[in-house]
Design an enzyme around this catalytic site. Structure first.
Site, PDB file in Angstrom:
ATOM      1  N   HIS A 212       9.047-130.573 -95.109  1.00 43.09           N
ATOM      2  CA  HIS A 212       7.594-130.417 -95.287  1.00 43.09           C
ATOM      3  C   HIS A 212       7.201-129.125 -95.981  1.00 43.09           C
ATOM      4  CE1 HIS A 212       7.959-127.757 -91.849  1.00 43.09           C
ATOM      5  NE2 HIS A 212       6.735-127.358 -92.049  1.00 43.09           N
TER       6      HIS A 212
HETATM    7  C1  UD1 Z   1       1.422-126.149 -91.490  1.00 41.44           C
HETATM    8  C2  UD1 Z   1       1.902-124.697 -91.393  1.00 41.44           C
HETATM    9  C3  UD1 Z   1       3.427-124.671 -91.357  1.00 41.44           C
HETATM   10  C4  UD1 Z   1       3.983-125.577 -90.290  1.00 41.44           C
HETATM   11  C5  UD1 Z   1       3.434-126.972 -90.498  1.00 41.44           C
HETATM   12  C6  UD1 Z   1       3.927-127.918 -89.452  1.00 41.44           C
HETATM   13  C7  UD1 Z   1       0.513-122.990 -92.489  1.00 41.44           C
HETATM   14  C8  UD1 Z   1       0.450-122.069 -93.650  1.00 41.44           C
HETATM   15  N1  UD1 Z   1       1.495-123.910 -92.539  1.00 41.44           N
HETATM   16  O1  UD1 Z   1       1.835-126.655 -92.751  1.00 41.44           O
HETATM   17  O2  UD1 Z   1       3.853-123.353 -91.095  1.00 41.44           O
HETATM   18  O3  UD1 Z   1       5.387-125.599 -90.384  1.00 41.44           O
HETATM   19  O4  UD1 Z   1       1.993-126.895 -90.440  1.00 41.44           O
HETATM   20  O5  UD1 Z   1       3.449-129.200 -89.657  1.00 41.44           O
HETATM   21  O6  UD1 Z   1      -0.267-122.866 -91.593  1.00 41.44           O
HETATM   22  N2  UD1 Z   1      -2.444-133.221 -93.283  1.00 41.44           N
HETATM   23  C9  UD1 Z   1      -2.794-134.443 -92.776  1.00 41.44           C
HETATM   24  N3  UD1 Z   1      -3.092-134.530 -91.437  1.00 41.44           N
HETATM   25  C10 UD1 Z   1      -3.066-133.454 -90.613  1.00 41.44           C
HETATM   26  C11 UD1 Z   1      -2.721-132.201 -91.157  1.00 41.44           C
HETATM   27  C12 UD1 Z   1      -2.411-132.106 -92.477  1.00 41.44           C
HETATM   28  O7  UD1 Z   1      -2.837-135.432 -93.480  1.00 41.44           O
HETATM   29  O8  UD1 Z   1      -3.340-133.599 -89.412  1.00 41.44           O
HETATM   30  C13 UD1 Z   1      -2.086-133.119 -94.717  1.00 41.44           C
HETATM   31  C14 UD1 Z   1      -3.251-132.750 -95.594  1.00 41.44           C
HETATM   32  O9  UD1 Z   1      -3.099-133.382 -96.824  1.00 41.44           O
HETATM   33  C15 UD1 Z   1      -3.059-131.258 -95.803  1.00 41.44           C
HETATM   34  C16 UD1 Z   1      -1.556-131.133 -95.799  1.00 41.44           C
HETATM   35  O10 UD1 Z   1      -1.099-132.116 -94.875  1.00 41.44           O
HETATM   36  O11 UD1 Z   1      -3.659-130.783 -96.943  1.00 41.44           O
HETATM   37  C17 UD1 Z   1      -1.053-129.777 -95.394  1.00 41.44           C
HETATM   38  O12 UD1 Z   1      -1.611-129.400 -94.138  1.00 41.44           O
HETATM   39  P1  UD1 Z   1      -1.744-127.826 -93.775  1.00 41.44           P
HETATM   40  O13 UD1 Z   1      -2.278-127.647 -92.397  1.00 41.44           O
HETATM   41  O14 UD1 Z   1      -2.456-127.119 -94.874  1.00 41.44           O
HETATM   42  O15 UD1 Z   1      -0.254-127.278 -93.832  1.00 41.44           O
HETATM   43  P2  UD1 Z   1       1.139-127.935 -93.377  1.00 41.44           P
HETATM   44  O16 UD1 Z   1       1.909-128.276 -94.592  1.00 41.44           O
HETATM   45  O17 UD1 Z   1       0.939-128.989 -92.346  1.00 41.44           O
END
Ligand code: UD1
Length: 376
Positions: A212
């Site tokens: 991820h």
């Molecule tokens: C975040 C953390 C990372 C952790 C990871 C675990 C930061 C900088 N990163 O990364 O350290 O290892 O979580 O999962 O805080 N999305 C969904 N549903 C959700 C959440 C996210 O669809 O419930 C999708 C969205 O398109 C979003 C993308 O995932 O834009 C990334 O989500 P984000 O919270 O920005 O960061 P993670 O990659 O999940």
């Protein structure tokens, strides 16, 4: 005394569960409140963890959702400030290194509210990793810093954090693992429920893959190489691959689905905690870019191949079962072959990864509060 605990994203939940439980033992002297920033919001990333781990419902939900780093961090800060004003805590407790961690720590520190950081001092020394920036900054503005491994204290001292603020308490994520291991869902159940009974039963066992990190999934060329490597492994060992929403989106966008649609690959939605624990526990090998999974495999004694060039958790390599492989297919496959041949370090469980870290934290917080919230 009142402690306001913060969670935001999936890896926070398994760290906060034992802390909430240990702090509740300090009632009625200490009032504990929980705020959820809403950084993660899908049921699969979020609600099912609260249920499985028995985390109390948050007292406050900020519902920030996704966005760029600046947007997400700013949104958490804007929404956390009035919550802090309302709750008036003695201290704010944050865990890990996600955007919600730094955002809430920064709001609290600027308002003169002491910040407690659990899982302090971990360093990958790679500033291209967003979490490294969150870690360094959160630690600089924290009043009390609880570390999971000895390297944490060394890093903090080098960065000028006063020794009296730092306490080595062990790993709260392993508290959750120890507590829930007997409830882990067997891999056979998971693959059967996914319509692929028998997939995990072969003599070769199975591999678990998770990806991820932006550095692995956001660049289509890198993602392609890693998926091709996974496909090569799947020709020998079935690969079970739970997909983070970010990774699912990038695979679709880059048109790489065909690489993970072979008969020996099982794509799954993001797993619940007990499902993931069951998959890891019985796996022959785990390939991952997650930080937490490097620690969980070390605690379980299962070989881990880390698909990154560095780790902020060096003890998993020095004492545990982890090998840093990077993104080079030849190196990943060579390590995989070694593991399948029974090679590699057996590993041992690091000190204080014993299920009691949160109890140590609660005891330290009690002493701190009795000392007028001073560390010296
Ligand atoms: C975040 C953390 C990372 C952790 C990871 C675990 C930061 C900088 N990163 O990364 O350290 O290892 O979580 O999962 O805080 N999305 C969904 N549903 C959700 C959440 C996210 O669809 O419930 C999708 C969205 O398109 C979003 C993308 O995932 O834009 C990334 O989500 P984000 O919270 O920005 O960061 P993670 O990659 O999940």
């Amino acid at each position: 005394f009142r402690i306001l605990c913060v969670v935001g994203a999936r890896p926070n939940f398994m760290k906060m569960a034992p802390i909430m439980a240990a702090l509740s033992a300090l009632r009625p002297h200490v009032d504990v409140k929980l705020v959820h920033t809403g950084q993660h919001y899908d049921v699969a990333m979020n609600h099912q963890y609260f249920e499985a781990l028995g985390i109390p419902s948050p007292d406050i939900n900020l519902e920030v959702g996704s966005g760029s780093h600046a947007q997400q961090t700013a949104e958490v800060m804007k929404k956390f400030e009035p919550a802090l004003d309302e709750v008036q805590p003695t201290a704010v407790l944050v865990v890990g290194d996600v955007n919600s961690t730094i955002a809430c720590a920064l709001v609290a520190a600027k308002k003169g509210v002491p910040v407690i950081h659990v899982e302090a001092g971990l360093r990958s020394f790679d500033r291209a990793m967003p979490e490294e920036i969150n870690r360094v900054l959160t630690d600089q503005i924290s009043d009390l810093l609880f570390t999971t491994e000895e390297s944490g204290e060394e890093n903090l001292l080098r960065e000028g954090v006063a020794a009296h603020r730092i306490q080595f308490v062990g790993n709260v994520m392993i508290d959750t693992l120890v507590r829930n291991l007997p409830r882990a869902i067997p891999a056979a159940t998971i693959v059967a429920d996914a319509g692929r009974p028998g997939l995990a039963d072969g003599a070769q066992g199975y591999a678990v893959l998770t990806l991820h990190r932006p550095s692995n999934v956001d660049d289509p060329a890198v993602l392609r190489t890693l998926l091709e490597t996974a496909a090569a492994i799947a020709r020998r060992t079935p690969v079970i691959f739970p997909l983070h929403p970010r990774t699912r989106g990038m695979i679709e966008k880059a048109g790489l689905n065909h690489l993970v649609e072979g008969p020996n690959v099982l794509l799954l939605p993001p797993m619940g905690y007990l499902e993931m624990l069951g998959l890891m526990k019985q796996a022959r090998v785990v390939l991952t870019d997650s930080g937490g999974i490097q620690e969980e495999t070390t605690a379980l004694g299962v070989p881990c191949i880390t698909l990154r060039n560095n780790t902020e958790r060096p003890i998993t390599v020095e004492q545990g079962t982890n090998t840093i492989a990077g993104q080079d297919p030849a190196r990943i496959l060579a390590i995989y072959e070694e593991v399948m041949g029974g090679g590699g370090e057996a590993g041992r469980v690091p000190r204080f990864w014993d299920g009691q870290a949160a109890v140590r934290i609660a005891a330290a917080l009690q002493a701190w509060m009795q000392n007028g919230c001073q560390t010296s």
